[in-house]
Design a protein around this motif. Structure first.
Motif, PDB file in Angstrom:
ATOM      1  N   ALA A 170       0.832  -1.209   0.000  1.00 49.72           N
ATOM      2  CA  ALA A 170       0.000   0.000   0.000  1.00 49.72           C
ATOM      3  C   ALA A 170       0.865   1.256   0.000  1.00 49.72           C
ATOM      4  N   LEU A 171       1.931   1.264   0.793  1.00 46.44           N
ATOM      5  CA  LEU A 171       2.824   2.418   0.844  1.00 46.44           C
ATOM      6  C   LEU A 171       3.587   2.589  -0.467  1.00 46.44           C
ATOM      7  N   LEU A 172       3.977   1.465  -1.079  1.00 47.03           N
ATOM      8  CA  LEU A 172       4.633   1.538  -2.384  1.00 47.03           C
ATOM      9  C   LEU A 172       3.686   2.126  -3.423  1.00 47.03           C
ATOM     10  N   ALA A 173       2.428   1.698  -3.374  1.00 43.37           N
ATOM     11  CA  ALA A 173       1.441   2.225  -4.328  1.00 43.37           C
ATOM     12  C   ALA A 173       1.221   3.709  -4.099  1.00 43.37           C
ATOM     13  N   ARG A 174       1.154   4.123  -2.844  1.00 42.59           N
ATOM     14  CA  ARG A 174       0.959   5.539  -2.534  1.00 42.59           C
ATOM     15  C   ARG A 174       2.099   6.380  -3.093  1.00 42.59           C
ATOM     16  N   ARG A 175       3.311   5.830  -3.035  1.00 46.24           N
ATOM     17  CA  ARG A 175       4.487   6.599  -3.453  1.00 46.24           C
ATOM     18  C   ARG A 175       4.771   6.475  -4.946  1.00 46.24           C
ATOM     19  N   PHE A 176       4.538   5.278  -5.533  1.00 45.92           N
ATOM     20  CA  PHE A 176       5.057   5.036  -6.870  1.00 45.92           C
ATOM     21  C   PHE A 176       4.020   4.695  -7.933  1.00 45.92           C
ATOM     22  N   LEU A 177       2.832   4.247  -7.543  1.00 43.36           N
ATOM     23  CA  LEU A 177       1.862   3.830  -8.556  1.00 43.36           C
ATOM     24  C   LEU A 177       1.337   5.044  -9.313  1.00 43.36           C
ATOM     25  N   PRO A 178       1.475   5.058 -10.649  1.00 43.97           N
ATOM     26  CA  PRO A 178       0.963   6.198 -11.421  1.00 43.97           C
ATOM     27  C   PRO A 178      -0.533   6.381 -11.196  1.00 43.97           C
ATOM     28  N   ARG A 179      -0.953   7.614 -10.992  1.00 43.15           N
ATOM     29  CA  ARG A 179      -2.360   7.877 -10.705  1.00 43.15           C
ATOM     30  C   ARG A 179      -3.281   7.361 -11.802  1.00 43.15           C
ATOM     31  N   LYS A 180      -2.856   7.525 -13.064  1.00 42.26           N
ATOM     32  CA  LYS A 180      -3.694   7.059 -14.169  1.00 42.26           C
ATOM     33  C   LYS A 180      -3.922   5.557 -14.085  1.00 42.26           C
ATOM     34  N   LEU A 181      -2.883   4.832 -13.652  1.00 37.78           N
ATOM     35  CA  LEU A 181      -3.017   3.379 -13.553  1.00 37.78           C
ATOM     36  C   LEU A 181      -3.895   3.002 -12.370  1.00 37.78           C
ATOM     37  N   ALA A 182      -3.749   3.734 -11.267  1.00 34.34           N
ATOM     38  CA  ALA A 182      -4.564   3.450 -10.091  1.00 34.34           C
ATOM     39  C   ALA A 182      -6.038   3.695 -10.376  1.00 34.34           C
ATOM     40  N   GLU A 183      -6.317   4.680 -11.232  1.00 35.29           N
ATOM     41  CA  GLU A 183      -7.706   5.017 -11.533  1.00 35.29           C
ATOM     42  C   GLU A 183      -8.294   4.160 -12.639  1.00 35.29           C
ATOM     43  N   LYS A 184      -7.440   3.407 -13.333  1.00 30.04           N
ATOM     44  CA  LYS A 184      -7.912   2.567 -14.438  1.00 30.04           C
ATOM     45  C   LYS A 184      -8.417   1.236 -13.893  1.00 30.04           C
ATOM     46  N   ARG A 185      -9.578   0.850 -14.301  1.00 29.40           N
ATOM     47  CA  ARG A 185     -10.129  -0.432 -13.875  1.00 29.40           C
ATOM     48  C   ARG A 185      -9.335  -1.560 -14.494  1.00 29.40           C
TER      49      ARG A 185
END
Length: 293
Positions: A170-185
């Motif tokens: 979760a912390l890795l995603a908060r820091r590194f996951l691109p927002r566009k990818l996080a918002e993509k289903r």
């Protein structure tokens, strides 16, 4: 990229319900250019926590220099090797784990958004995180807490480690996951043919269902069926079916007047001894203890 099978790391079988191992590697008198990690690959993820000395790790042909406090994340299937870059002691901890450790058997949209992209290959973990950044974002302390739990093995350490691994992702995603990818289903193209199969398992968990029969239901050969099923669920087909059966068994043990033998038959395990062994494996206690709870 596909690497030679002879370089695949030979390890004993995972505990399918707790697929994580730790290796503490020390070289008290390493020389410059000594191999401190032999060339190999495996299907699991790996975290390397540098704790002393300096080294360079080649991961999928890219060199990453590492010193005390740096974290390296080796992707699933990544070919890797390590060398000392100076004379003196070298120490690092390697945490090797299967994605099933942090997968969930039930749908969780937040989990799907932030963690599943790393498990299904849509997102890659950063290979190197420098010591300062690893400390600033609580990544290194968390990795070392996981290491401590795995080495001490106190009561319920498995639950603590699983929780901390989920927090790490979760912390890795908060820091590194691109927002566009996080918002993509996440894509459901591969999942669609499996929905009737999952529904069949849910309704007919008491009936035998071989891998070959399940594969025919989704028009795949058994090899690709097993590969795709695990990618979709994070668990093998047999593990998924048995897990569902034991969940149903637990429900009956807690909320019915059936005895262990009757429940074993109801969930498709005609042999009460086999059922007891299976239940203990999945629930951590014999069914007789669940009856008394």
């Amino acid at each position: 990229m596909t690497y030679p099978l002879e370089l695949r790391e030979g390890t004993k079988e995972w505990d399918t319900h707790y697929p994580i191992r730790i290796h503490r590697n020390r070289a008290s008198a390493s020389l410059k250019d000594d191999v401190i990690l032999s060339l190999h690959w495996h299907e699991s993820f790996e975290i390397i926590d540098m704790q002393a000395g300096r080294a360079v790790f080649h991961i999928d042909s890219h060199p990453y220099e590492a010193q005390e406090g740096d974290l390296l994340f080796v992707p699933s299937g990544g070919l890797h090797i390590g060398y000392s870059t100076e004379d003196g002691p070298v120490e690092y901890v390697a945490i090797v784990f299967d994605g099933a450790l942090v997968s969930k058997p039930v749908h969780d949209p937040v989990y799907d958004r932030y963690i599943v992209p790393y498990l299904d290959g849509r997102a890659s973990l950063p290979v190197k995180i420098r010591a300062e950044e690893a400390e600033e974002f609580y990544l290194r302390p968390l990795v070392r807490e996981i290491t401590s739990e795995l080495e001490r093995r106190d009561d319920a350490y498995q639950l603590v480690v699983k929780h901390k691994m989920e927090l790490l992702f979760a912390l890795l995603a908060r820091r590194f996951l691109p927002r566009k990818l996080a918002e993509k289903r996440p894509t459901t193209r591969n999942a669609e043919p499996f929905k009737p199969l999952v529904e069949h398992i849910r309704k007919h968990y008491d009936e035998p269902l071989s891998i070959e029969q399940a594969a025919r239901m989704v028009n795949l050969n058994p090899y690709y069926f097993c590969k795709i099923f695990k990618k979709l669920t994070g668990r093998t087909f047999v593990d998924y079916v048995n897990g569902h059966r034991m969940n149903e068994a637990e429900r009956m043990l807690l909320h019915s007047d059936l005895n262990v033998t009757e429940i074993a038959e109801r969930v498709g395990c005609g042999n009460a001894n086999y059922f007891t062994k299976l239940y203990k494996k999945y629930k951590g206690m014999p069914p007789s203890q669940a009856l008394r709870s």
